[in-house]
Design a protein around this motif. Structure first.
Motif, mmCIF file in Angstrom:
data_model
loop_
_atom_site.group_PDB
_atom_site.id
_atom_site.type_symbol
_atom_site.label_atom_id
_atom_site.label_comp_id
_atom_site.label_asym_id
_atom_site.label_seq_id
_atom_site.Cartn_x
_atom_site.Cartn_y
_atom_site.Cartn_z
ATOM 1 N N MET A 1 0.835 -1.191 0.000
ATOM 2 C CA MET A 1 0.000 0.000 0.000
ATOM 3 C C MET A 1 0.879 1.253 0.000
ATOM 4 N N LYS A 2 0.595 2.138 -0.910
ATOM 5 C CA LYS A 2 1.330 3.398 -0.990
ATOM 6 C C LYS A 2 0.413 4.534 -0.555
ATOM 7 N N ILE A 3 0.985 5.461 0.201
ATOM 8 C CA ILE A 3 0.235 6.616 0.680
ATOM 9 C C ILE A 3 0.993 7.864 0.242
ATOM 10 N N GLU A 4 0.338 8.723 -0.499
ATOM 11 C CA GLU A 4 0.979 9.906 -1.046
ATOM 12 C C GLU A 4 1.029 11.046 -0.027
ATOM 13 N N ILE A 5 2.209 11.627 0.125
ATOM 14 C CA ILE A 5 2.394 12.825 0.946
ATOM 15 C C ILE A 5 1.986 14.026 0.101
ATOM 16 N N ILE A 6 1.127 14.862 0.653
ATOM 17 C CA ILE A 6 0.665 16.056 -0.051
ATOM 18 C C ILE A 6 1.373 17.263 0.563
ATOM 19 N N PHE A 11 -1.486 13.781 4.537
ATOM 20 C CA PHE A 11 -1.661 12.533 3.796
ATOM 21 C C PHE A 11 -3.053 11.998 4.095
ATOM 22 N N ASP A 12 -3.630 11.335 3.129
ATOM 23 C CA ASP A 12 -4.949 10.735 3.287
ATOM 24 C C ASP A 12 -5.887 11.760 3.937
ATOM 25 N N LYS A 13 -6.529 11.404 5.057
ATOM 26 C CA LYS A 13 -7.451 12.325 5.729
ATOM 27 C C LYS A 13 -6.757 13.165 6.800
ATOM 28 N N ILE A 14 -5.475 12.930 7.008
ATOM 29 C CA ILE A 14 -4.733 13.650 8.044
ATOM 30 C C ILE A 14 -4.126 14.915 7.452
ATOM 31 N N LYS A 15 -4.582 16.054 7.974
ATOM 32 C CA LYS A 15 -4.122 17.340 7.463
ATOM 33 C C LYS A 15 -3.469 18.139 8.581
ATOM 34 N N LEU A 16 -2.424 18.866 8.216
ATOM 35 C CA LEU A 16 -1.826 19.806 9.144
ATOM 36 C C LEU A 16 -2.919 20.752 9.636
ATOM 37 N N GLY A 17 -2.866 21.094 10.910
ATOM 38 C CA GLY A 17 -3.870 21.992 11.481
ATOM 39 C C GLY A 17 -4.971 21.287 12.244
ATOM 40 N N LEU A 18 -5.084 19.952 12.097
ATOM 41 C CA LEU A 18 -6.095 19.217 12.861
ATOM 42 C C LEU A 18 -5.753 19.262 14.346
ATOM 43 N N THR A 19 -6.750 19.095 15.187
ATOM 44 C CA THR A 19 -6.526 19.044 16.631
ATOM 45 C C THR A 19 -6.159 17.618 17.045
ATOM 46 N N ASN A 72 8.092 7.602 8.751
ATOM 47 C CA ASN A 72 9.167 6.644 8.961
ATOM 48 C C ASN A 72 8.977 5.365 8.157
ATOM 49 N N SER A 73 7.910 5.294 7.377
ATOM 50 C CA SER A 73 7.557 4.063 6.669
ATOM 51 C C SER A 73 7.767 4.217 5.168
ATOM 52 N N SER A 74 8.210 3.143 4.538
ATOM 53 C CA SER A 74 8.404 3.166 3.085
ATOM 54 C C SER A 74 7.081 3.154 2.330
ATOM 55 N N ALA A 75 5.956 3.062 3.043
ATOM 56 C CA ALA A 75 4.643 3.125 2.393
ATOM 57 C C ALA A 75 4.350 4.528 1.865
ATOM 58 N N PHE A 76 5.033 5.537 2.415
ATOM 59 C CA PHE A 76 4.767 6.917 2.018
ATOM 60 C C PHE A 76 5.600 7.305 0.810
ATOM 61 N N THR A 77 4.960 8.006 -0.125
ATOM 62 C CA THR A 77 5.625 8.417 -1.359
ATOM 63 C C THR A 77 5.421 9.913 -1.580
ATOM 64 N N LEU A 78 6.266 10.481 -2.430
ATOM 65 C CA LEU A 78 6.130 11.863 -2.872
ATOM 66 C C LEU A 78 6.188 11.835 -4.386
ATOM 67 N N GLY A 80 4.613 9.887 -6.127
ATOM 68 C CA GLY A 80 4.624 8.465 -6.461
ATOM 69 C C GLY A 80 5.961 7.777 -6.266
ATOM 70 N N LYS A 81 6.944 8.504 -5.749
ATOM 71 C CA LYS A 81 8.293 7.945 -5.605
ATOM 72 C C LYS A 81 8.604 7.612 -4.149
ATOM 73 N N LYS A 82 9.231 6.452 -3.959
ATOM 74 C CA LYS A 82 9.623 5.982 -2.630
ATOM 75 C C LYS A 82 10.621 6.953 -2.003
ATOM 76 N N LEU A 83 10.557 7.087 -0.680
ATOM 77 C CA LEU A 83 11.418 8.014 0.050
ATOM 78 C C LEU A 83 12.313 7.292 1.056
ATOM 79 N N ILE A 84 11.695 6.580 1.981
ATOM 80 C CA ILE A 84 12.424 5.950 3.078
ATOM 81 C C ILE A 84 13.272 4.801 2.531
ATOM 82 N N GLY A 85 14.557 4.826 2.889
ATOM 83 C CA GLY A 85 15.452 3.748 2.484
ATOM 84 C C GLY A 85 16.275 4.038 1.245
ATOM 85 N N ILE A 86 15.987 5.149 0.531
ATOM 86 C CA ILE A 86 16.806 5.457 -0.640
ATOM 87 C C ILE A 86 18.087 6.157 -0.179
#
Length: 152
Positions: A1-6, A11-19, A72-78, A80-86
């Motif tokens: 499963m890949k989750i895109e960082i916006i 990401f997903d339903k989690i937005k900066l500014g939430l309580t 901290n997880s390789s599931a997150f992408t920017l 569409g590109k992998k970040l963690i571990g490169i």
């Protein structure tokens, strides 16, 4: 499963500014909750979600709104590109063309750690021994560099 960082959003339903409460309603209780108090009387709360691979930071300076997300997880992408571990050269190769402002911000030679940033996205890449270990997302700021522009 890949989750895109916006960038500047989250990401997903989690937005900066939430309580804190909004995040816990969306993600459930965290695995760990860390509270820090600083000499300037500011406080922060970090919610760690180990299975998801994120740490969410809330500061008293921002009325305990979600102020940064560390991935901290390789599931997150920017883009569409992998970040963690490169490695460092892959980081530059993959992202310099997409984000020309990618630059080395800090080089902690004695610790063999580096911090690369992309100012136009609010993203920081933490490298440990030449490998991307974590990625942190920050909100956008107005021209005064103090007033946060929270995502809608």
């Amino acid at each position: 499963m890949k989750i895109e960082i916006i960038p500047y959003v989250g990401f997903d339903k989690i937005k900066l500014g939430l309580t804190l409460g909004q995040v816990e309603r969306l993600l459930g209780k965290p695995n760990e909750q860390i509270k820090n108090q600083y000499s300037d009387n500011s406080n922060e709360v970090i919610l760690e979600y180990h299975k998801l691979g994120v740490d969410l930071m809330f500061s008293s300076d921002e009325d305990y709104r979600l102020g940064s997300i560390t991935f901290n997880s390789s599931a997150f992408t920017l883009k569409g590109k992998k970040l963690i571990g490169i490695n460092e050269s892959e980081l530059i190769l993959r992202f310099k063309s997409l984000f020309p402002d990618l630059k080395l911000d800090d080089d902690f030679k004695e610790l063999n750690m580096k911090d690369y940033v992309i100012d136009s996205t609010g993203i920081s890449f933490w490298l440990d021994n030449g490998i991307v270990d974590s990625v942190t997302l920050f909100p956008n700021y107005q021209d005064d560099d103090e007033t946060v522009i929270w995502p809608d």
